[in-house]
Structures are given as C-alpha cells and as structure tokens.
Scaffold this motif. Sequence first.
Motif, PDB file in Angstrom:
ATOM      1  N   ARG A 175       0.968  -1.043  -0.043  1.00  0.00           N
ATOM      2  CA  ARG A 175      -0.113  -0.030   0.174  1.00  0.00           C
ATOM      3  C   ARG A 175       0.912   1.091   0.089  1.00  0.00           C
ATOM      4  O   ARG A 175       0.769   2.197  -0.714  1.00  0.00           O
ATOM      5  CB  ARG A 175      -0.767   0.079   1.363  1.00  0.00           C
ATOM      6  CG  ARG A 175      -1.953   1.121   1.237  1.00  0.00           C
ATOM      7  CD  ARG A 175      -2.567   1.111   2.779  1.00  0.00           C
ATOM      8  NE  ARG A 175      -1.474   1.201   3.763  1.00  0.00           N
ATOM      9  CZ  ARG A 175      -0.652   2.130   4.152  1.00  0.00           C
ATOM     10  NH1 ARG A 175      -1.089   3.265   3.675  1.00  0.00           N
ATOM     11  NH2 ARG A 175      -0.037   1.959   5.178  1.00  0.00           N
TER      12      ARG A 175
ATOM     13  N   THR B 203      -9.440   7.339   2.012  1.00  0.00           N
ATOM     14  CA  THR B 203     -10.058   7.128   0.854  1.00  0.00           C
ATOM     15  C   THR B 203     -11.231   6.627   0.979  1.00  0.00           C
ATOM     16  O   THR B 203     -11.467   5.531   2.081  1.00  0.00           O
ATOM     17  CB  THR B 203      -9.200   6.357  -0.294  1.00  0.00           C
ATOM     18  OG1 THR B 203      -8.755   4.945   0.344  1.00  0.00           O
ATOM     19  CG2 THR B 203      -8.056   7.212  -0.789  1.00  0.00           C
ATOM     20  N   ASP B 204     -12.262   6.274   0.232  1.00  0.00           N
ATOM     21  CA  ASP B 204     -13.636   5.409   0.350  1.00  0.00           C
ATOM     22  C   ASP B 204     -13.439   4.000   0.177  1.00  0.00           C
ATOM     23  O   ASP B 204     -14.379   3.362   0.495  1.00  0.00           O
ATOM     24  CB  ASP B 204     -14.870   5.984  -0.628  1.00  0.00           C
ATOM     25  CG  ASP B 204     -15.006   7.474  -0.388  1.00  0.00           C
ATOM     26  OD1 ASP B 204     -14.827   7.956   0.781  1.00  0.00           O
ATOM     27  OD2 ASP B 204     -15.572   8.124  -1.042  1.00  0.00           O
ATOM     28  N   GLU B 205     -12.330   3.742  -0.699  1.00  0.00           N
ATOM     29  CA  GLU B 205     -12.339   2.320  -0.763  1.00  0.00           C
ATOM     30  C   GLU B 205     -10.802   1.911  -0.364  1.00  0.00           C
ATOM     31  O   GLU B 205      -9.756   2.839  -0.313  1.00  0.00           O
ATOM     32  CB  GLU B 205     -12.375   2.130  -2.477  1.00  0.00           C
ATOM     33  CG  GLU B 205     -13.551   2.370  -3.130  1.00  0.00           C
ATOM     34  CD  GLU B 205     -14.561   1.794  -2.530  1.00  0.00           C
ATOM     35  OE1 GLU B 205     -14.552   0.659  -2.001  1.00  0.00           O
ATOM     36  OE2 GLU B 205     -15.790   2.304  -2.603  1.00  0.00           O
ATOM     37  N   ALA B 206     -10.296   0.568  -0.510  1.00  0.00           N
ATOM     38  CA  ALA B 206      -9.237  -0.023  -0.002  1.00  0.00           C
ATOM     39  C   ALA B 206      -8.447  -0.868  -1.067  1.00  0.00           C
ATOM     40  O   ALA B 206      -8.042  -1.890  -0.830  1.00  0.00           O
ATOM     41  CB  ALA B 206      -9.368  -0.583   1.422  1.00  0.00           C
ATOM     42  N   ASP B 207      -8.556  -0.476  -2.251  1.00  0.00           N
ATOM     43  CA  ASP B 207      -7.820  -1.291  -3.357  1.00  0.00           C
ATOM     44  C   ASP B 207      -6.452  -0.450  -4.085  1.00  0.00           C
ATOM     45  O   ASP B 207      -6.332   0.780  -3.640  1.00  0.00           O
ATOM     46  CB  ASP B 207      -8.695  -1.655  -4.494  1.00  0.00           C
ATOM     47  CG  ASP B 207      -9.563  -0.468  -5.055  1.00  0.00           C
ATOM     48  OD1 ASP B 207      -8.982   0.733  -4.990  1.00  0.00           O
ATOM     49  OD2 ASP B 207     -10.464  -0.511  -5.800  1.00  0.00           O
TER      50      ASP B 207
ATOM     51  N   ALA C 100      -7.475   3.011  -5.297  1.00  0.00           N
ATOM     52  CA  ALA C 100      -7.586   4.051  -3.878  1.00  0.00           C
ATOM     53  C   ALA C 100      -6.289   4.548  -3.472  1.00  0.00           C
ATOM     54  O   ALA C 100      -5.895   5.424  -2.997  1.00  0.00           O
ATOM     55  CB  ALA C 100      -8.485   3.333  -3.070  1.00  0.00           C
TER      56      ALA C 100
ATOM     57  N   ASN D 273     -16.049   7.824   7.254  1.00  0.00           N
ATOM     58  CA  ASN D 273     -16.463   6.727   6.571  1.00  0.00           C
ATOM     59  C   ASN D 273     -15.315   6.488   5.330  1.00  0.00           C
ATOM     60  O   ASN D 273     -14.902   7.274   4.477  1.00  0.00           O
ATOM     61  CB  ASN D 273     -17.656   6.990   5.554  1.00  0.00           C
ATOM     62  CG  ASN D 273     -18.931   7.003   6.579  1.00  0.00           C
ATOM     63  OD1 ASN D 273     -19.191   6.186   7.518  1.00  0.00           O
ATOM     64  ND2 ASN D 273     -19.693   7.971   6.098  1.00  0.00           N
ATOM     65  N   GLY D 274     -14.711   5.225   5.345  1.00  0.00           N
ATOM     66  CA  GLY D 274     -13.643   4.936   4.487  1.00  0.00           C
ATOM     67  C   GLY D 274     -12.390   4.328   5.307  1.00  0.00           C
ATOM     68  O   GLY D 274     -12.712   3.901   6.392  1.00  0.00           O
ATOM     69  N   TYR D 275     -11.325   4.500   4.598  1.00  0.00           N
ATOM     70  CA  TYR D 275     -10.199   3.606   5.129  1.00  0.00           C
ATOM     71  C   TYR D 275      -8.983   4.597   5.424  1.00  0.00           C
ATOM     72  O   TYR D 275      -8.629   5.515   4.385  1.00  0.00           O
ATOM     73  CB  TYR D 275      -9.972   2.760   4.191  1.00  0.00           C
ATOM     74  CG  TYR D 275     -10.921   1.651   3.879  1.00  0.00           C
ATOM     75  CD1 TYR D 275     -10.999   0.477   4.606  1.00  0.00           C
ATOM     76  CD2 TYR D 275     -11.788   2.095   2.826  1.00  0.00           C
ATOM     77  CE1 TYR D 275     -11.751  -0.387   4.390  1.00  0.00           C
ATOM     78  CE2 TYR D 275     -12.760   0.853   2.698  1.00  0.00           C
ATOM     79  CZ  TYR D 275     -12.771  -0.191   3.562  1.00  0.00           C
ATOM     80  OH  TYR D 275     -13.589  -1.054   3.138  1.00  0.00           O
TER      81      TYR D 275
ATOM     82  N   GLN E  33      -5.140   6.044   5.357  1.00  0.00           N
ATOM     83  CA  GLN E  33      -3.898   5.488   4.586  1.00  0.00           C
ATOM     84  C   GLN E  33      -2.705   6.116   5.174  1.00  0.00           C
ATOM     85  O   GLN E  33      -1.829   5.347   4.757  1.00  0.00           O
ATOM     86  CB  GLN E  33      -4.355   6.186   3.023  1.00  0.00           C
ATOM     87  CG  GLN E  33      -5.424   5.587   2.406  1.00  0.00           C
ATOM     88  CD  GLN E  33      -5.476   3.906   2.245  1.00  0.00           C
ATOM     89  OE1 GLN E  33      -4.678   3.331   2.524  1.00  0.00           O
ATOM     90  NE2 GLN E  33      -6.692   3.505   1.682  1.00  0.00           N
TER      91      GLN E  33
END
Length: 355
Positions: free
Chosen positions: A76, A264-268, A271, A316-318, A320
């Motif tokens: 990441r 971020t809203d996603e975790a890929d 993102a 809301n989200g992840y 980083q």
Amino acid sequence: MRPYSSVSVAGTRPALTLSFPHDASSERKLRCVLQYAVLAPSGHNMQPWTFRIEGDTLELFGDFSRTLPEADPQNRELVMSCGAALLNIRVALRNFGYTAITELCPDPERPHLLAALKLTGQAPAGRTDHRLFKAIPERRTNRNAFEPRPIPRALLYRWQRAAGYEDAWLHLVDSPQERQAIAEMIAEGGRELATRNPYCEEIPRWLRPNNQINSVPRDGVPGHAMGLGDLASSLVGASSLGAIQARRDCDLVMKAPAFFVLGTDEADVGAWMLAGQALGRVLLAAQSEGVTASFFLQPIELPHLRSKLSATIRENGYPQITFRLGYGARVQPTPRRPISDVLVRDVPNKLSTVI
C-alpha cells in the motif's frame, strides 16, 4: 504568468531556471518532467517507481523489487509513493502549459502498471499550477520539532479541499482528546514494531550513514534526516530507532500545529494511487506556504491500530496515512536516484508483485 522551469542535475534536486523543451517531441517533454517525479516522497525514501515513455504516453510502474514485506505487506505504501510521483508529473505539465489524461491501473494483465498518462494538448496554466510546481524542489520531510506558531485555519481548510480534488478525504484532528488517542497509538505501534525481529532486520536496509549519502545507491534515509550525527547514523538499528521514536512521537504529535489523517472511500490499488496523489497535492500546497510535514505510519501498518484509528476519527472509509504539519527550520534534502536509473525502454516484465 510566466511558467517556472528547471534543469535537472542527476541525483540532486533541480534548481529553478528557464528552460523546457516546448519545441521538442512529446517524448522529450515527458522525459523532462520525470526530474520532478523522482522528487516525490516515498516510504523510507525507497523511490519505488519505474517509468516508460512511448510517443505521447508515459507509463508508471511500481518497482516491486523495493518492497517491505514486514512493514508494508500489501504494498500500500509503495503504491501511494507512486501516486505522489504521478502528482508531481501532472503538476509539472500544467506549469508548462500542457494538458494530459491519466488512467489508473489500466491493464489488469500487468498489475505492476499503476498509471498511464497521455499528453492531450496545451492550455494556459494558473497561479495555483505555478505555485505548486515551485514547491516541488523545496518540499522535504521534516522530522524535527516544529515552531509553536499556529497555521491559519483558512489554510487547513484549503488543504482539505485539495485532498478532495484528488478523490480523497483529509480529517483534521482538532480535539485534544482525539490527538492524544492517536499519539498513544503511534507510540504503541512504534514500540510493538521495534520488538519484531523481521521488521528490525528489514528497515535498516534503507538507513544510510551520513557519510554515504552521495554514494550509490542514491536512496534510503540518511541519519541527518532523523536528527542523527555522523557516528550515530552509522550505528543506529531499527530496534533502537523504534524505541527512540516511540519516546519522541507522543510529544511531536501533541505539539504539532496541525495533525491530519488522510483516507479514501475504498481500499484497493486504485484508491492507494488516489491517496498518494492527494497526499502529494496537500504537501505541495503546504510547502508553498512555508509549511512542512512528517509522517506516522505505525497506526496504519498494524491492523489492530488501524481499526482503532478508524473508530477514533469516525470517518467513512479507510485511513491511509497520518501526518503532522508545521513551520520549521529548513532541512537537508535526501538523495535521489538519477533519471537513468528509473527510465526503461522496454515494458518491465520481471518485476514481482504481491498485490
């Protein structure tokens, strides 16, 4: 408004001058802006990127030979570093009056290909473009204590909007209770990581004695960047460094004029690229105001602390990355790899990835 321009000197930060190959090929233009890409921040100054230029297209690859399996098992942080390098390229192109379209992770068959940028035309640059560009060679990570003077609230909110421009969010840690809770997580994480033998064997590979910063390889974190003298920089290891940092971090976090969590809203992978670009834009915007940053990875690298961090900030989200901002004395730059080391002619096909 006349654009800023620069000429690179291999392995150093370029000095502002007045030259850019406007009349040359797209390939030469893209090669020119790579000198700004390599100035992007990266975890432990690993500079984990490789570039390929074909015509009017620049491809950005993650160099997964520079992984940290213990500290960054999903890569990441590596991908975020590549996102920051991409942001520098975009900023440089806009400064010189060029437009481009960027596609993130464009080829599922090549997971190490993180972005493709294609020149599309020209358009006048604005004041913000020039201001961000001028900050690229000035930006440094500052691990020292900051001055106590506050940062104007208007700037803090402006930097939150800058992160939003890159489809990320920036949480301002405003309450003393929230700040204290995160400071304790950071210190706890530092102490825990310092007890893990594989981690303590991995990190020293990227620590450089002060007397070797001008030698090959031109990467890693020199001792002076951690406030260490020549002798200490040649002796320090990850376990002792972790213990030292754990004692300092609570104080640094609590006294910082501003502290943020970027997420971020996603975790890929996509993102993570967005997070890296958002971080890069915030850091350049801050540097343009004379404000520097340093980072705290512990509450993200340890899953149980990352969950605790999410619950604390209630976003809301992840999350980083976490970092502090403030005014401080100018610090020395860290070494940079020359363009010849990161620019390849053929499509990389031997880079392994664990994404």
